[in-house]
Design an enzyme around this catalytic site. Structure first.
Site, mmCIF file in Angstrom:
data_model
loop_
_atom_site.group_PDB
_atom_site.id
_atom_site.type_symbol
_atom_site.label_atom_id
_atom_site.label_comp_id
_atom_site.label_asym_id
_atom_site.label_seq_id
_atom_site.Cartn_x
_atom_site.Cartn_y
_atom_site.Cartn_z
ATOM 1 N N LYS A 1 -2.624 -8.336 -7.622
ATOM 2 C CA LYS A 1 -3.372 -8.105 -6.390
ATOM 3 C C LYS A 1 -2.899 -6.832 -5.718
ATOM 4 C CE LYS A 1 -3.675 -9.384 -1.630
ATOM 5 N NZ LYS A 1 -3.887 -7.975 -1.383
ATOM 6 N N CYS B 1 10.230 1.853 1.310
ATOM 7 C CA CYS B 1 11.145 0.741 1.588
ATOM 8 C C CYS B 1 12.574 1.238 1.719
ATOM 9 C CB CYS B 1 11.019 -0.318 0.513
ATOM 10 S SG CYS B 1 11.091 0.362 -1.145
ATOM 11 N N VAL C 1 9.296 -8.688 4.826
ATOM 12 C CA VAL C 1 10.166 -9.867 4.749
ATOM 13 C C VAL C 1 9.383 -11.139 5.103
ATOM 14 C CG1 VAL C 1 12.193 -10.982 5.756
ATOM 15 C CG2 VAL C 1 12.236 -8.544 5.267
ATOM 16 N N GLY D 1 15.656 -9.065 -0.152
ATOM 17 C CA GLY D 1 14.978 -9.602 -1.324
ATOM 18 C C GLY D 1 15.826 -10.393 -2.282
ATOM 19 N N GLU E 1 12.753 -2.916 11.196
ATOM 20 C CA GLU E 1 12.436 -1.871 10.213
ATOM 21 C C GLU E 1 11.416 -0.915 10.851
ATOM 22 O OE1 GLU E 1 10.099 -3.073 6.766
ATOM 23 O OE2 GLU E 1 10.981 -1.466 5.578
ATOM 24 N N TRP F 1 0.809 -1.224 0.000
ATOM 25 C CA TRP F 1 0.000 0.000 0.000
ATOM 26 C C TRP F 1 0.839 1.270 0.000
ATOM 27 C CZ3 TRP F 1 1.999 2.215 4.158
ATOM 28 C CH2 TRP F 1 2.463 1.383 5.163
ATOM 29 N N GLU G 1 10.758 -8.127 -3.422
ATOM 30 C CA GLU G 1 11.250 -6.806 -3.006
ATOM 31 C C GLU G 1 10.741 -6.597 -1.598
ATOM 32 O OE1 GLU G 1 13.289 -5.133 -4.574
ATOM 33 O OE2 GLU G 1 13.059 -5.496 -6.713
ATOM 34 N N GLY H 1 11.568 -5.688 2.840
ATOM 35 C CA GLY H 1 11.803 -4.521 3.685
ATOM 36 C C GLY H 1 13.244 -4.035 3.637
#
Ligand code: NAD
Length: 476
Positions: free
Chosen positions: A169, A278, A224, A453, A380, A145, A244, A246
């Site tokens: 999605k 990120c 993650v 990632g 994070e 988001w 991809e 955190g």
């Protein structure tokens, strides 16, 4: 919005919907279908049927559709930006920038779309050999988001240009902008079934995308832990993956840095998008000798940030996007406070007053003197909170910067060529900036090392991530 499957706008199989609310006001912005596994299966079927024709098209004809869509997106950037602000929370200026960024990405892939990529080899004894790059088939894209439009662009740009079809999605708290962008792509001429959008929970829609054996590759952006789950769900079908995840990007400010420029780097690097990026600056390491001056100037700038509803004039930082995100930031700051991990020198709590009552607001926060083992460094921090530590020099800065399970971005601020050479060599990150942070043009490969990632988005090689080689050895 509705689901988009096979070019049709549909309700979900369950017929249920969920509400999307404005994170600044709590007002209803719209609703989206509560999709489930069966909706994903229908989307996979549609994407499967569309694949043969779509992959057989001239790449430039495919990319032209993206180009026309980009034009339309730019024309409607204020309307789309307003929708993004309403569902996501970021200030309207940032939202319009993001919408334009989506258009940039589509245009970039149009520019790369000259023909099928590959190699030609003439091997003595083996004949003429072609190494073709063929599309994978049906791909899945799972979007967070925080930057829904940009990240949608990062996935659909290369996937569709390369000739794949997609099941996408969007995130639960910001699906509407993605829905509108998909409609624009459809209006620009995307054939039915090439891009299918299924909204709904990660636990059902997301997991079915990861598991469904008809999907050959999943590109996921998010946390993650979720990425790990996606990898496990995708493993039985041995899918290709781009993850991809955190980050906890360090920023190192050396004693020869341009201090005002570095202060601005923190303001944008940490507080853009309310800290929910990120590659935001999530750990600041500043040389001891300049720390007092740097922190003084930074605090003054942070106090000038105007928190509020992103649609209001003069607001420079919106709310967090959702309750869970706000609760996590509050928990992290409270834990640091209770354990005496550093001194809160700005913010540290939610703003008070009736403008803030119904939103997920948190003040821009600086915490100085944070010890290395603090929760603010190990986790994070996905919000407007910056932990700061001083370092004695480059050795210590690099050691601390690299002591993280993450490895997404990192930056060093200096005028010294020696420092640049060493830092860019030694920082463990997928992207390293010098005297800048956060900037990610579509031309540059983007992704992380370590737990940040697998794989890269952007750049011409993103097309490789959505194709696989087929070697053809010809003897006539
Ligand atoms: P998230 O992992 O909670 O959700 C991301 C998406 O995955 C959403 O669409 C969600 O519905 C879906 N999902 C949830 N559970 C799932 C499951 N079990 N299987 C499949 N899909 C599932 O992440 P978020 O909170 O939306 O985004 C924030 C995170 O994303 C942060 O950690 C941030 O650093 C990271 N991020 C990374 C990048 C990058 O490029 N590296 C970019 C943006 C955000």
């Amino acid at each position: 919005m509705k689901l988009l499957i096979n070019g049709e706008r549909r309700d979900s199989v369950s017929g249920k919907v969920f509400t999307v609310r404005n994170p600044a006001t709590g007002d209803v912005v719209g609703e989206a279908p509560l999709g489930g596994e069966d909706d994903v299966r229908h989307a996979v079927e549609a994407a499967g049927e569309a694949f043969a024709d779509w992959s057989a098209k001239n790449p430039r004809d495919r990319a032209k559709i993206l180009f026309f869509a980009a034009e339309e997106v730019r024309r409607r950037n204020t309307e789309l930006g307003s929708l993004l602000t309403a569902e996501q929370g970021k200030p309207i200026r940032e939202a319009v920038d993001e919408i334009n960024g989506f258009a940039n990405i589509l245009e970039y892939y149009y520019a790369l779309s000259a023909g099928e990529r590959g190699e030609y080899l003439n091997l003595r004894g083996y004949g003429r050999t072609l190494v073709r790059r063929r599309p994978l088939g049906i791909c899945g894209a799972i979007i967070p988001w925080n930057m829904p439009a940009i990240i949608m662009g990062w996935k659909i740009g290369p996937a569709l240009t390369a000739g794949n079809t997609l099941v996408l999605k969007p995130a639960g708290t910001a699906p509407l902008t993605c829905g509108k962008l998909a409609e624009i792509l459809e209006g620009a001429g995307l054939p039915p079934g090439v891009l299918n959008v299924v909204t709904g929970p990660g636990e059902t829609v997301g997991r079915e995308i990861a598991r469904n054996p008809g999907i050959r590759k999943v590109s996921f952006t998010g946390e993650v832990g979720t990425g790990r789950q996606v990898a496990m769900d995708a493993a039985p079908a041995l899918k290709r993956l781009t993850l991809e995840l955190g980050g906890s990007d360090p920023m190192i400010v050396c004693d020869d840095a341009d201090i005002p420029m570095a202060v601005e780097g923190v303001i944008r690097g940490r507080f853009y998008n309310c800290g929910q990026t990120c590659t935001a600056v999530k750990r600041l390491y500043v040389y001891e000798s300049i720390a007092d001056e740097f922190i003084r100037r930074l605090t003054a700038r942070v106090e000038g940030i105007v928190v509020g509803n992103g649609m209001e004039r003069g607001v420079t930082m919106g709310p967090l996007n959702n309750q869970a995100g706000l609760e996590r930031v509050v928990r992290q700051v409270d834990t640091a406070r209770e354990r005496g991990e550093g001194e809160i020198i700005a913010g540290g709590l939610a703003p008070r007053g009736e403008n803030y009552e119904h939103g997920f607001f948190f003040l821009p926060t600086l915490i100085a003197g944070v010890p290395h083992d603090s929760v603010l460094f190990s986790e994070e921090v996905f919000g407007p909170v910056l932990p700061i530590a001083t370092v004695t020099g480059l050795d210590e800065a690099l050691e601390r910067a690299n002591d993280s399970r993450y490895g997404l971005g990192a930056s060093v601020w200096t005028r010294s060529a020696d420092v640049v050479v060493r830092a860019t060599e030694e920082l463990e990150a997928g992207i390293v900036w010098v005297n800048q942070h956060l900037r990610t043009p579509p031309e540059v490969p983007f992704g992380g090392t370590k737990e940040s990632g697998i794989g890269r988005e952007n750049g011409s090689r993103a097309l490789d991530e959505y194709t696989e080689e087929k070697s053809v050895l010809i003897r006539l």
